[in-house]
Scaffold this motif. Structure first.
Motif, PDB file in Angstrom:
ATOM      1  N   ASP A   1     -14.003  38.240  26.309  1.00  0.00           N
ATOM      2  CA  ASP A   1     -13.516  38.750  27.674  1.00  0.00           C
ATOM      3  C   ASP A   1     -14.105  39.766  28.432  1.00  0.00           C
ATOM      4  OD1 ASP A   1     -11.366  40.136  24.414  1.00  0.00           O
ATOM      5  OD2 ASP A   1     -10.565  38.832  26.656  1.00  0.00           O
TER       6      ASP A   1
ATOM      7  N   VAL B   1     -13.800  37.353  33.102  1.00  0.00           N
ATOM      8  CA  VAL B   1     -13.233  38.714  33.626  1.00  0.00           C
ATOM      9  C   VAL B   1     -13.040  39.621  34.277  1.00  0.00           C
ATOM     10  CG1 VAL B   1     -10.195  39.232  34.908  1.00  0.00           C
ATOM     11  CG2 VAL B   1     -11.123  36.884  33.955  1.00  0.00           C
ATOM     12  N   LYS B   2     -13.259  39.630  33.383  1.00  0.00           N
ATOM     13  CA  LYS B   2     -13.936  41.778  33.380  1.00  0.00           C
ATOM     14  C   LYS B   2     -15.060  42.413  34.550  1.00  0.00           C
ATOM     15  CE  LYS B   2     -13.008  45.464  30.977  1.00  0.00           C
ATOM     16  NZ  LYS B   2     -13.007  46.509  29.598  1.00  0.00           N
TER      17      LYS B   2
ATOM     18  N   ALA C   1     -13.978  40.714  37.624  1.00  0.00           N
ATOM     19  CA  ALA C   1     -13.560  42.037  38.055  1.00  0.00           C
ATOM     20  C   ALA C   1     -14.329  43.677  38.769  1.00  0.00           C
ATOM     21  CB  ALA C   1     -12.307  42.322  37.531  1.00  0.00           C
TER      22      ALA C   1
ATOM     23  N   ASP D   1      -8.471  34.802  29.234  1.00  0.00           N
ATOM     24  CA  ASP D   1      -8.518  36.194  29.233  1.00  0.00           C
ATOM     25  C   ASP D   1      -8.336  36.672  30.793  1.00  0.00           C
ATOM     26  OD1 ASP D   1     -12.107  36.556  30.629  1.00  0.00           O
ATOM     27  OD2 ASP D   1     -10.924  35.075  31.249  1.00  0.00           O
TER      28      ASP D   1
ATOM     29  N   SER E   1      -4.989  38.125  30.425  1.00  0.00           N
ATOM     30  CA  SER E   1      -4.473  39.733  30.875  1.00  0.00           C
ATOM     31  C   SER E   1      -5.259  40.179  31.001  1.00  0.00           C
ATOM     32  CB  SER E   1      -5.864  39.832  29.323  1.00  0.00           C
ATOM     33  OG  SER E   1      -5.858  38.976  28.370  1.00  0.00           O
ATOM     34  N   ALA E   2      -5.000  39.422  32.709  1.00  0.00           N
ATOM     35  CA  ALA E   2      -5.514  40.490  34.082  1.00  0.00           C
ATOM     36  C   ALA E   2      -3.962  40.361  34.808  1.00  0.00           C
ATOM     37  CB  ALA E   2      -6.219  39.805  34.812  1.00  0.00           C
ATOM     38  N   SER E   3      -3.270  41.255  34.006  1.00  0.00           N
ATOM     39  CA  SER E   3      -1.845  41.429  34.765  1.00  0.00           C
ATOM     40  C   SER E   3      -1.149  42.351  33.992  1.00  0.00           C
ATOM     41  CB  SER E   3      -0.933  40.277  34.511  1.00  0.00           C
ATOM     42  OG  SER E   3       0.617  39.763  34.669  1.00  0.00           O
TER      43      SER E   3
ATOM     44  N   VAL F   1       3.144  35.742  29.272  1.00  0.00           N
ATOM     45  CA  VAL F   1       3.282  36.043  28.190  1.00  0.00           C
ATOM     46  C   VAL F   1       3.266  35.622  27.097  1.00  0.00           C
ATOM     47  CG1 VAL F   1       4.270  37.429  26.219  1.00  0.00           C
ATOM     48  CG2 VAL F   1       4.034  38.323  28.974  1.00  0.00           C
TER      49      VAL F   1
ATOM     50  N   ARG G   1      -0.298  34.231  26.536  1.00  0.00           N
ATOM     51  CA  ARG G   1      -0.967  35.357  25.520  1.00  0.00           C
ATOM     52  C   ARG G   1      -0.174  34.702  23.971  1.00  0.00           C
ATOM     53  NH1 ARG G   1       0.273  41.078  29.145  1.00  0.00           N
ATOM     54  NH2 ARG G   1      -1.287  40.052  30.586  1.00  0.00           N
TER      55      ARG G   1
ATOM     56  N   GLY H   1      -7.123  34.879  18.876  1.00  0.00           N
ATOM     57  CA  GLY H   1      -6.563  36.592  18.959  1.00  0.00           C
ATOM     58  C   GLY H   1      -7.769  37.159  19.132  1.00  0.00           C
ATOM     59  N   ASN H   2      -7.404  38.535  19.536  1.00  0.00           N
ATOM     60  CA  ASN H   2      -8.720  39.818  19.963  1.00  0.00           C
ATOM     61  C   ASN H   2      -8.899  40.256  18.820  1.00  0.00           C
ATOM     62  OD1 ASN H   2     -10.384  42.531  19.953  1.00  0.00           O
ATOM     63  ND2 ASN H   2     -11.079  41.461  22.124  1.00  0.00           N
TER      64      ASN H   2
ATOM     65  N   ASN I   1       4.306  42.103  24.653  1.00  0.00           N
ATOM     66  CA  ASN I   1       3.252  41.529  25.533  1.00  0.00           C
ATOM     67  C   ASN I   1       1.996  40.901  25.569  1.00  0.00           C
ATOM     68  OD1 ASN I   1       5.486  42.544  27.930  1.00  0.00           O
ATOM     69  ND2 ASN I   1       4.856  44.355  27.869  1.00  0.00           N
ATOM     70  N   SER I   2       1.469  41.410  24.828  1.00  0.00           N
ATOM     71  CA  SER I   2       0.366  40.571  23.944  1.00  0.00           C
ATOM     72  C   SER I   2       0.193  39.623  23.276  1.00  0.00           C
ATOM     73  CB  SER I   2      -0.622  41.871  23.361  1.00  0.00           C
ATOM     74  OG  SER I   2      -1.238  43.282  23.977  1.00  0.00           O
ATOM     75  N   GLY I   3       1.215  39.161  23.248  1.00  0.00           N
ATOM     76  CA  GLY I   3       1.131  37.325  22.873  1.00  0.00           C
ATOM     77  C   GLY I   3       1.486  38.107  21.142  1.00  0.00           C
ATOM     78  N   TYR I   4       1.759  38.821  20.357  1.00  0.00           N
ATOM     79  CA  TYR I   4       2.028  39.045  18.883  1.00  0.00           C
ATOM     80  C   TYR I   4       3.208  38.841  18.173  1.00  0.00           C
ATOM     81  CZ  TYR I   4      -3.022  40.039  18.777  1.00  0.00           C
ATOM     82  OH  TYR I   4      -4.231  40.051  19.258  1.00  0.00           O
TER      83      TYR I   4
ATOM     84  N   PHE J   1      -2.407  46.592  29.012  1.00  0.00           N
ATOM     85  CA  PHE J   1      -3.637  45.863  30.021  1.00  0.00           C
ATOM     86  C   PHE J   1      -4.421  47.604  30.475  1.00  0.00           C
ATOM     87  CE2 PHE J   1      -4.587  44.548  34.341  1.00  0.00           C
ATOM     88  CZ  PHE J   1      -4.304  45.248  34.848  1.00  0.00           C
TER      89      PHE J   1
ATOM     90  N   MET K   1      -7.755  45.959  30.418  1.00  0.00           N
ATOM     91  CA  MET K   1      -7.983  45.637  31.899  1.00  0.00           C
ATOM     92  C   MET K   1      -8.552  47.165  32.607  1.00  0.00           C
ATOM     93  SD  MET K   1      -9.632  42.141  32.247  1.00  0.00           S
ATOM     94  CE  MET K   1      -9.061  41.676  31.486  1.00  0.00           C
TER      95      MET K   1
END
Lengths: 506, 218, 243
Positions: A8, A11-12, A15, A360, A363-365, A386, A389, A398-399, C49-52, C178, C182
């Protein structure tokens, strides 16, 4: 097992660098706005944009759905025109085929026009390692080649550089000091690259579209360098993604309508070239020998996958980059791949087929859907993000913290009693940290949020806690009758729904 | 190909599938402008990208125009396609101090180099499109691609009867002609070479001709 | 009798109950008594949205159950209303729930959609003499297609001066998780959004989705900006009270 925390960061942290680079942010913002406004003006002027988008989408969907037929047609026709066709499954194969051709021709220099696929397969690196000079001729690409950097935008690759940086780079090449003036700098590049065009052994191009019915390839450009590299050198190599096919020249009109307007707001690029084979024997220019390397590199993985097959519709216009608010803030390099912006966020993991490393980016959206709205062929990128993800989660990558959080969420959201209880506990628990109906605490998940905001506190009474008294209060008031026309409207709507008896309950 | 078909979960598609959405939408194909509209639209588009337009009545006027331009620009080298209509312009006679090369008119000449050193390239349009302000040129043994690409200045002669409304009108011809009839190079030129790669600042004349004239004749 | 139900959304339930209250009272004044099925919890967007998606189904079922026998479902959020359109995809393997999902899709409306499309009302007789700017939420406007309805409603509010928000269609940067995952990018986006709000010099920022408004309000407060942030339902309700 992968380490979500470290991943993670990529990209973070990239960015983060971008967000701190003021010039980059201004440049990206200015460029994307200019291009976005251009697209808006051009599409409005043309009119019926939604119909054209749908047409473009249908043509691409049809072609991809019958890719085995059309690709086969293209190959047969191109061969009949005298083109040497090669197939490359992987990027390494593509680069090595190109290298073989170059070696066979004993080439010492290759002049290249813009080709995202050549970046994808790291062609320059492979050629240079073999001692072959690979010269980018697109002005922006030439600049970043001198700088040793990757492009930061599909259409305008060097927007992260200012004129002073460019002047410095070009002055070094020139061996004299060049003024940081666009005309002067461009003038130098024109002269310098002229020599290279005329001397080069091989010209290498990308391919915007390949016409199946006649085996022709089409190039869109504004500078003239693609025409140069496909006219002057004796050998031409074209790198083509396997999905770049359209059936006919008639279909090209639709693409020619959508692509330039979406990319730069132009009616048509200054040059659009249709090349059908190498030069005819009596022609006095054009390559003697022409090769097309058809590259897969993960594209075929998307075929038959209902969630990602539409990705192959992409015509590489860059409109999604210009529409994306995240891209606008972080620029192209933060995405860490050949392709950036929304299309890159999906394409990179999809082509690589390894969600763990690249997820990752997905996730940046914020899933705002601007990319989908902008896409001239209506690719639902926001949905695909989605799906990416979800696949990551389903694959078990997954995290961990997030997974725990989601399980907690599900536990609470599973029934309303628990939900109401959770709210009640929150109302009690927050008393310690609420100040003036707000929470400024920068702890745990609130840290990121509260760096830029004051979080709201939970209401003293939730809606469901107030409901009974609200409902009763309204019961005691004089009942206002519904307007008859309103009632009729509602009844008609229900009738139109065709629901029949459900009006009266179960 | 088999691999693709397998992924698409069906047997190989061996016959041309029905392409219901071929080409542009129907409403678009009905667009047809009259002569004046076409001239106006072409002019507006061409000029808006930094090219120049001149309206000529006949080829004599064209010859005069080119002669004047050559003097104005102090041109030393000019190259033209090897077409009768261009031969008839009599440029060689008109411009004794200019070296006029005729594409591929003799063996053992490096025509690419001739085009590269030329100040002016003169080309007849095979087709033109008003809606986009574009000229279409086809390559052949007598018509080099280099002639419209390498010189500094490009003069495109556009006979009015070849100026159509929509791009599709030209593109459809290539479908009709079929693979075997197509030339190696079909080029649509819509103005001078340009780039905004440096700080979004527009510059004209990067690799292709920076000065472009469109002469609409008829 | 038609059953018109309120889909409150978890955010409005827990943090912004006044939005729900405003809707209930406004509609009551037009003869529509909203019912509130308590079974509902959350539409499931955060996990979706997180895929779960398994977790999403758990939440979604409470929504499907809550509104199974409603004729109309009204919701103060475009994104939550749009989330319902994902339900058929989520329950493709569960026929009973799939049926409920398809029926719910057909009868769920975002608040302004309900007023304008279903009731045919664009003027509630509200009076709100303030300078107001409007932020169109992404899911509501792009995906649900809510564009004209809020503007029609705002145009009929007496005394209201509507100032266009520069770059209104730009995302505010919330995006659910998000904003947490982020946070710097999200922070940059909301900062820019608030910069635009400030440019309008409006007294009030109005919107249709408390998720966006919560996000923007948070940054406004962080920067000590006195702009008042309101859901359109709250604005209209306040407007009809001060006639």
């Amino acid at each position: 097992m992968s380490q979500p925390g470290v991943m993670d960061e990529t990209v973070k942290s990239r960015a983060g660098l971008a967000l701190n680079d003021d010039f980059l942010r201004k440049a990206v913002k200015f460029t994307t706005e200019r291009l976005r406004n251009g697209k808006k003006a051009a599409s409005e002027e043309h009119g019926n944009w939604e119909e054209w988008r749908e047409r473009g989408r249908q043509i691409r969907l049809h072609t991809i759905a019958h890719l085995d037929y059309y690709l086969n047609e293209f190959v047969n026709n191109a061969r009949a025109n005298g083109v040497h066709i090669h197939f490359a499954d992987t990027s390494a194969e593509a680069a090595s085929i190109a290298l073989d051709i170059a070696a066979h021709k004993q080439a010492t220099s290759v002049v290249k026009s813009k080709s995202m696929v050549s970046e994808e397969v790291h062609l320059n690196h492979v050629l240079e390692s073999a001692g072959i000079e690979a010269i980018e001729t697109d002005l922006g690409e030439y600049i970043i080649q001198l700088a040793g950097e990757a492009p930061s935008h599909i259409v305008i690759p060097a927007i992260h550089k200012n004129r002073y940086q460019i002047a410095e780079l070009l002055s070094k090449e020139a061996g004299e000091v060049l003024e940081p003036d666009t005309t002067v700098l461009a003038g130098f590049v024109r002269k310098k690259l002229r020599e290279k065009f005329l001397e080069a052994d091989i010209g290498l191009t990308g391919c915007n579209f390949a016409i199946a019915e006649t085996g022709s390839m089409v190039l869109f450009e504004n500078e003239g360098n693609a025409r140069m590299v496909s006219t002057v050198p004796k050998t031409q190599i074209t790198l083509m993604g396997m999905e770049r096919i359209i059936p006919s020249w008639a279909d090209l009109e639709v693409m020619a309508t959508l692509l330039p307007r979406s990319a730069t707001g132009q009616k048509l690029t200054m040059y659009m070239s249709g090349i059908t084979g190498p030069r005819r024997s009596a022609d006095a220019d054009g390559p003697d020998e022409m090769h097309i390397i058809i590259v897969d590199n993960g594209r075929s993985l998307q075929l038959g996958d209902p969630e990602f097959q539409e990705l192959l519709n992409c015509i590489r216009c860059g409109a999604c980059l210009n529409a994306c608010p995240v891209y606008r803030h972080i620029g192209g390099h933060a995405y860490g791949g050949t392709y950036s912006g929304p299309i890159g966020a999906v394409l990179t993991p999809a082509l690589n087929g390894n969600i763990e490393e690249w997820n990752d980016i997905a996730s940046a959206s914020s899933l705002c859907g601007a990319c989908y709205e902008a896409c001239p062929v209506k690719i639902p990128l926001h949905d695909m993000l989605v799906y990416l993800r979800r696949r990551k989660v389903e694959d078990g990558h997954g995290n961990k913290l997030e997974t725990m959080g989601m399980k907690g969420f599900a536990a609470v959201a599973a029934n309303s009693k628990r939900f109401a209880l959770a709210i009640r506990l929150g109302q009690i628990g927050q008393k310690a940290v609420v100040r003036n109906n707000g929470i400024s605490l920068k702890l745990g998940p609130l840290k990121g949020w509260n760096t830029y905001r004051v979080a709201p506190s939970l209401a003293k009474k939730s809606f469901r806690q107030q409901w009974n008294s609200l409902d009763q209060e309204l019961n005691q008031q004089q009942h206002t009758a519904m307007d008859t026309s309103v009632r009729e409207r509602m009844q008609q709507i229900v009738r139109d729904r065709g629901e029949g008896g459900s009006k009266h309950g179960k | 190909m088999d691999d693709i078909a397998t992924k698409l979960k069906r047997p190989r598609q061996l016959h041309a599938p029905i392409h219901a959405f071929r080409g542009s939408p129907d409403f678009w194909n009905e667009l047809e402008w009259d002569e004046e509209q076409r001239i106006q639209a072409f002019t507006d588009n061409f000029v808006s990208v930094g090219a120049h337009i001149a309206r000529m009545s006949n080829m004599e006027e064209v010859a005069g125009f080119i002669g004047n331009k050559a003097h104005e620009l102090s041109a030393k080298y000019l190259i033209r396609q090897n077409e009768q209509a261009l031969t008839d312009l009599g440029l060689e006679e008109q411009l004794p101090n200019v070296q006029v090369s005729v594409w591929n008119s003799a063996p053992d000449v490096d025509w690419r180099a001739r085009a590269a050193e030329a100040d002016i390239g003169v080309v007849m349009a095979d087709y033109a499109t008003a809606y986009t302000g574009s000229v279409t040129v086809l390559s052949s043994p007598e018509k080099g691609r280099s002639v419209s690409l390498l010189p500094t200045v490009l003069i495109l002669i556009i006979p009015l009867e070849r100026l159509h409304t929509r791009l599709g009108e030209t593109l459809n011809r290539f479908d009709e002609a079929g693979r075997a009839q197509l030339p190696a190079g079909i080029h649509f030129i819509s103005g001078p070479s340009r780039s905004s790669d440096i700080e979004n600042d527009l510059t004209i004349g990067v690799h292709g001709p920076g000065i472009v004239y469109g002469l609409i004749v008829g | 009798m038609m059953k018109v139900s309120l889909f409150i959304t978890c955010l409005s339930d827990a943090i912004y109950p006044r939005v729900g209250e405003a809707m209930v009272r406004l509609l009551a004044a037009h003869g529509i008594r909203l019912e509130f099925p308590q079974v509902q919890t959350c539409c499931g967007q955060p996990s979706y949205n997180s895929g779960y998606w398994d977790e999403t189904r758990v939440a979604a079922k409470t929504i499907l159950e809550a509104f199974d026998d409603s004729d109309f479902v009204v919701c103060p959020s475009g994104s939550c209303t749009y989330m319902i359109h994902h339900y058929p995809e989520l329950f493709v393997d569960e026929p009973e729930w799939l049926d409920k999902a398809k029926r719910l899709e057909a009868k769920a409306y975002e608040f302004t959609q309900f007023l304008v499309q279903v009731l045919g009302i664009t003027d509630l007789g509200a009076h709100f003499p303030h300078k107001v700017t409007y932020h169109p939420s992404c899911h509501g406007s792009r995906l649900l297609g809510v564009k004209d309805e809020p503007l029609a409603l705002l145009s009929n509010v007496k005394g209201l001066e509507l100032v266009p928000l520069p770059h209104a269609e730009d995302c505010c940067g919330f995006g659910g998780t998000f904003a947490i995952k982020m946070s710097d990018i999200s922070g940059a986006m909301v900062t820019e959004k608030v910069d635009h709000v400030k440019e309008t010099q409006a007294e009030v920022l109005v919107g249709l989705d408390m998720a966006c408004l919560m996000n923007i309000a948070g940054n406004l407060r962080h920067r000590n900006e006195p702009v008042r942030v309101m859901h359109l339902a709250e604005l209209l309700y306040e407007g009809v009270q001060t006639r």
